[in-house]
Motif scaffolding. Structure first.
Motif, PDB file in Angstrom:
ATOM      1  N   ASP A  59      34.824  48.664  56.209  1.00  0.00           N
ATOM      2  CA  ASP A  59      36.453  49.065  55.877  1.00  0.00           C
ATOM      3  C   ASP A  59      36.241  48.842  54.173  1.00  0.00           C
ATOM      4  OD1 ASP A  59      35.571  45.948  54.768  1.00  0.00           O
ATOM      5  OD2 ASP A  59      36.627  45.073  56.167  1.00  0.00           O
ATOM      6  N   ALA A  60      35.285  49.515  53.871  1.00  0.00           N
ATOM      7  CA  ALA A  60      35.559  49.607  51.912  1.00  0.00           C
ATOM      8  C   ALA A  60      35.955  50.569  51.712  1.00  0.00           C
ATOM      9  CB  ALA A  60      34.774  48.987  51.015  1.00  0.00           C
ATOM     10  N   PRO A 202      26.160  40.323  41.336  1.00  0.00           N
ATOM     11  CA  PRO A 202      27.798  40.369  40.986  1.00  0.00           C
ATOM     12  C   PRO A 202      28.769  41.571  41.075  1.00  0.00           C
ATOM     13  CG  PRO A 202      26.513  39.936  39.128  1.00  0.00           C
ATOM     14  CD  PRO A 202      25.813  40.084  40.353  1.00  0.00           C
ATOM     15  N   TYR A 203      30.206  41.384  41.409  1.00  0.00           N
ATOM     16  CA  TYR A 203      30.460  42.922  41.470  1.00  0.00           C
ATOM     17  C   TYR A 203      31.437  42.362  39.375  1.00  0.00           C
ATOM     18  CZ  TYR A 203      30.683  40.420  46.060  1.00  0.00           C
ATOM     19  OH  TYR A 203      30.464  40.341  47.022  1.00  0.00           O
ATOM     20  N   GLU A 204      31.473  43.812  39.011  1.00  0.00           N
ATOM     21  CA  GLU A 204      32.081  44.024  38.074  1.00  0.00           C
ATOM     22  C   GLU A 204      32.403  45.593  37.692  1.00  0.00           C
ATOM     23  OE1 GLU A 204      27.899  43.012  35.701  1.00  0.00           O
ATOM     24  OE2 GLU A 204      28.527  40.997  35.992  1.00  0.00           O
ATOM     25  N   PRO A 205      33.038  45.557  38.137  1.00  0.00           N
ATOM     26  CA  PRO A 205      33.667  47.414  38.067  1.00  0.00           C
ATOM     27  C   PRO A 205      34.526  47.963  37.039  1.00  0.00           C
ATOM     28  CG  PRO A 205      35.258  46.061  39.362  1.00  0.00           C
ATOM     29  CD  PRO A 205      33.781  44.949  39.044  1.00  0.00           C
ATOM     30  N   PRO A 214      41.774  38.947  46.332  1.00  0.00           N
ATOM     31  CA  PRO A 214      40.576  38.106  46.148  1.00  0.00           C
ATOM     32  C   PRO A 214      39.545  39.345  46.396  1.00  0.00           C
ATOM     33  CG  PRO A 214      41.626  38.615  48.280  1.00  0.00           C
ATOM     34  CD  PRO A 214      42.553  39.574  47.649  1.00  0.00           C
ATOM     35  N   ARG A 215      39.464  40.757  46.962  1.00  0.00           N
ATOM     36  CA  ARG A 215      38.180  41.072  46.956  1.00  0.00           C
ATOM     37  C   ARG A 215      38.505  42.078  46.279  1.00  0.00           C
ATOM     38  NH1 ARG A 215      37.177  42.285  53.895  1.00  0.00           N
ATOM     39  NH2 ARG A 215      36.961  40.162  54.266  1.00  0.00           N
ATOM     40  N   GLY A 216      39.458  43.008  45.120  1.00  0.00           N
ATOM     41  CA  GLY A 216      39.129  43.371  44.197  1.00  0.00           C
ATOM     42  C   GLY A 216      38.453  43.906  43.000  1.00  0.00           C
ATOM     43  N   ALA A 217      37.585  42.956  43.050  1.00  0.00           N
ATOM     44  CA  ALA A 217      36.471  44.084  42.076  1.00  0.00           C
ATOM     45  C   ALA A 217      35.156  44.613  42.855  1.00  0.00           C
ATOM     46  CB  ALA A 217      35.671  42.151  41.310  1.00  0.00           C
ATOM     47  N   GLU A 221      34.636  47.881  42.306  1.00  0.00           N
ATOM     48  CA  GLU A 221      33.024  48.960  42.663  1.00  0.00           C
ATOM     49  C   GLU A 221      32.518  50.233  43.387  1.00  0.00           C
ATOM     50  OE1 GLU A 221      28.728  45.995  42.135  1.00  0.00           O
ATOM     51  OE2 GLU A 221      29.607  45.409  40.573  1.00  0.00           O
ATOM     52  N   VAL A 222      32.733  49.838  44.304  1.00  0.00           N
ATOM     53  CA  VAL A 222      32.954  51.206  45.536  1.00  0.00           C
ATOM     54  C   VAL A 222      33.762  52.149  45.532  1.00  0.00           C
ATOM     55  CG1 VAL A 222      33.190  51.785  48.077  1.00  0.00           C
ATOM     56  CG2 VAL A 222      32.744  49.286  47.945  1.00  0.00           C
ATOM     57  N   ALA A 223      34.029  51.641  44.537  1.00  0.00           N
ATOM     58  CA  ALA A 223      35.378  53.126  43.848  1.00  0.00           C
ATOM     59  C   ALA A 223      34.152  53.551  42.836  1.00  0.00           C
ATOM     60  CB  ALA A 223      36.646  52.519  43.398  1.00  0.00           C
ATOM     61  N   ALA A 224      33.638  53.375  42.198  1.00  0.00           N
ATOM     62  CA  ALA A 224      33.110  53.113  41.475  1.00  0.00           C
ATOM     63  C   ALA A 224      31.659  53.886  41.857  1.00  0.00           C
ATOM     64  CB  ALA A 224      32.505  52.046  40.590  1.00  0.00           C
TER      65      ALA A 224
END
Length: 700
Positions: A59-60, A202-205, A214-217, A221-224
């Protein structure tokens, strides 16, 4: 007349019937030759691009969850056959990728956890493609897939350069490396496996890609990843390329109380997206089938007419890709980390006809079509269905199983922990019937994760308090015992460290890190013999770790067992011949055993491999003097520095050598150097027949 009749000769008259027979045969032969000559050549094989994105929830992606933050992957999905609910066999990077590349379930290829090793005799997709002429390369982005773990078989080029961190590299850097390789591949079909690690905790986009909420980070990273893949997909567009896109596992993001992955066996971490795109060959479509990642190898083999092993667990999905009816096999899934690392019950699951059974001390049954988030356990209401699925699970588990090692060295284990994999054992065998249900130990697991975070932040006392809380809840948790023992050792409390480490080794004799902590603690307590015994366990479990043999040799030497110490150092040299320290320690051990020539050889090798950094010139020079080789000794004695333990004896020996060679000024300088470091020697040397006369000339 038969054709073999000796009366039949060239030039002999032929009967009309025989003439007609020969004429007809010639016509048929000519037609066959013409057909063979005119038959079109086999079409060239397509390039094969396999993309695996680590830790990716379906779903990402925009084409599944909505939104427009993955345009490149959405375009790829629109061009191929899409499966939004494919199934990973395990929520861990190395086991899942091994299944992708071998077509085998984890129990069959033997890799059940990160840090284990892929057996070299397994046939992989890369090897099958290489056998028909493909050039192949892999570009991986996370430490669990580095070549040391064995997935590099079948690749001409395996790029696991993770930079200074040694843990992971950004998607953009991995894509850059892959594009550079592609530019060099101008002939023949190629196979490229690209693995991207960014969505992993860790999520560091990049700031501009972070999404709200809350799932923004994580979504950032998926967008990156999507942005980086857009460049790769653009570079392969227009070429004959069969592209497969998928993930190794998902990410829980708080579902069922699990923040990341690797613990439970719910769909949040086991469902993955899958796209198979081959323009001109496969018509774009979306399928609802819950196919498995183990199906990829046999499916690609079917599409490309490759030879494969006969006993794969996956099936060829070509009929499904082409829109034809095909039975969907029952899917097997597992999470063994609770047992392997913590001593809790393993989790195994089977999915068939839309229903999922999780075999645990308290079993769970879910209707995935009606309850995709697995909130309503129907095991009590659907006992007959649960029994049928249990029987399917038993059939799958009856398949032959392999074993793989997880006897990790300290550096490797540390890197896996830095990536969130907290495992601490190499537990084998079946779990006892009374092993705790992981659902009842989720709070302990979260405490252990928090303790590791405190260690990473440089707060060992806070970490120890959390380990103590975990042990209060689960006193026999071997991971908490081993890690808290290591923490106590770092805090200068070796006696308590030894107690906990010994308890951990009693519970799990195959845990090398606990034996190592025990050995270090005992050494600091001055119990050399007990320390040596603990180091023996370390090398039993990690026989190819040179540092373990070095430590064992040191402990045996301190315990007065010189011969065994020398043998341990010799083993270290065999394992790490390029390490000057192994040769150095062997040299000193041989000297202690009275083997002067052997000591000289070892120290000379240490010096050769150390170069200008060699810090034992004094010792080597003195050994050569004692061996009656003054000419060989002189350069080493001259290079000695005041920082070396034997500097003063070395300078005195050099002074004597220079006197013997009638080089009095050089002898005087050597004696002055010795007196500068040890002035009290002046009185002792006053009566020395050789050096005494030099005292008046030497500088005070």
């Amino acid at each position: 007349m038969e054709l073999g009749d000796p009366r039949l000769r060239w030039g002999s008259p032929l009967s009309p019937a025989l003439f007609r027979w020969i004429s007809t045969a010639c016509v048929f032969l000519a037609q066959a030759v013409f057909v063979l000559a005119e038959a079109p050549p086999a079409p060239p094989r397509p390039n094969v691009l396999l993309i695996t994105v680590d830790t990716l929830r379906p779903d990402a992606l925009g084409w599944i969850g909505g939104g427009d933050h993955t345009p490149a992957l959405d375009r790829l999905a629109a061009s191929g056959v899409r499966f939004p609910r494919a199934l990973s066999p395990a929520p861990l990077t190395l086991p899942s990728h091994t299944s992708i590349l071998t077509g085998l379930l984890p129990r069959r290829h033997g890799v059940r956890d990160n840090g284990q090793t892929v057996a070299p005799d397994l046939v992989t997709l890369g090897q099958s493609l290489k056998a028909v002429g493909y050039r192949s390369a892999a570009f991986v982005s996370g430490f669990p897939l580095v070549a040391d773990f064995g997935l590099d078989g079948g690749f001409d080029h395996y790029d696991d350069d993770l930079g200074e961190s040694g843990l992971e590299r950004p998607a953009a850097a991995t894509v850059d490396a892959a594009l550079e390789w592609l530019r060099s591949e101008d002939t023949g079909p190629w196979f490229l496996w690209l693995h991207l690690y960014d969505p992993h905790d860790p999520y560091e986009p990049p700031a501009e890609l972070r999404r709200p909420g809350p799932r923004g980070a994580y979504l950032g990273e998926v967008a990156a990843v999507d942005r980086a893949l857009g460049r790769l997909l653009a570079a392969t567009a227009g070429k004959s390329t069969l592209t497969v896109f998928t993930s190794d596992h998902g990410e829980s993001l708080g579902e069922h109380g699990e923040q990341t992955h690797g613990f439970f066996a719910y769909q949040a971490t086991l469902e993955v997206p899958l796209v198979i795109s081959w323009p001109g060959r496969l018509a774009p479509a979306e399928r609802s089938h819950r196919i498995q990642l183990v199906d990829l190898f046999p499916t690609l083999a079917g599409l490309l007419s490759l030879e494969t092993p006969q006993d794969l667990d996956g099936v060829d999905l070509t009929p499904t890709l082409e829109g034809r009816e095909q039975p969907v096999a029952a899917a097997y899934l597992e999470s063994l980390r609770p047992w392997i690392s913590y001593g809790w019950a393993p989790l195994r699951a089977v999915i068939a006809e839309g229903w999922k059974l999780i075999a645990a001390p308290r079993a769970e049954l879910y209707d995935l079509d009606a309850d995709p988030q697995e909130k309503n356990n129907l095991v009590d209401q659907e006992r007959r269905r649960a029994r049928a699925l249990q029987q399917r699970l038993r059939e799958i588990e009856a398949l032959p199983a392999r074993q793989s090692d997880q006897r990790l060295d300290r550096e490797t284990r540390g890197k896996l922990r830095a990536l969130g994999y907290l495992g601490g054992s190499s537990r084998r065998g079946e779990a006892p019937a009374d092993a705790p249900d992981p659902k009842d130990r989720l709070d302990v697991w979260n405490l252990l994760g928090s303790a590791e975070a405190e260690i990473d932040a440089g707060r060992p006392r806070e970490a120890l308090a959390l380990f103590d809380r975990a042990l209060g809840r689960d006193p026999d948790n071997r991971f908490a015992l081993a890690r808290s023992a290591d923490t106590l050792l770092g805090l200068g409390r070796p006696r308590e460290a030894a107690q906990r480490a010994r308890r951990a080794t009693d519970l799990d004799p195959d845990q090398p890190e606990a034996h190592r902590t025990l050995a270090l603690a005992l050494g600091r307590l001055g119990d050399g013999k007990a320390a040596a015994k603990a180091w023996m366990e370390v090398v039993r479990l990690q026989p190819r770790r040179a540092d373990g043999w070095m430590a064992l040799g040191s402990s045996l030497g301190l315990a007065g067992e010189g011969a065994r110490a020398t043998a341990a150092f010799e083993r270290a040299v065999e394992l790490a011949p390029d390490d000057p320290q192994t040769h150095l320690r062997l040299g000193f051990a041989r000297h202690g055993q009275g083997d002067r020539s052997g000591a000289i050889r070892a120290l000379e090798e240490a010096a050769r491999r150390s170069g200008a950094s060699f810090a034992h010139n004094s010792s080597l020079g003195l050994l050569l003097v004692a061996a009656g080789s003054p000419d060989e000794a002189r350069p080493w004695l001259t290079r000695a520095t005041p920082r070396e333990p034997d500097f003063v004896p070395a300078r005195l020996a050099l002074a004597r050598l220079e006197l013997a060679a009638e080089r009095r000024p050089q002898a005087r300088r050597a004696l002055s150097d010795a007196l500068a470091q040890a002035p009290a020697l002046r009185d002792q040397l006053a009566d020395d027949p050789a050096l005494g006369p030099l005292l008046a000339e030497a500088d005070p």
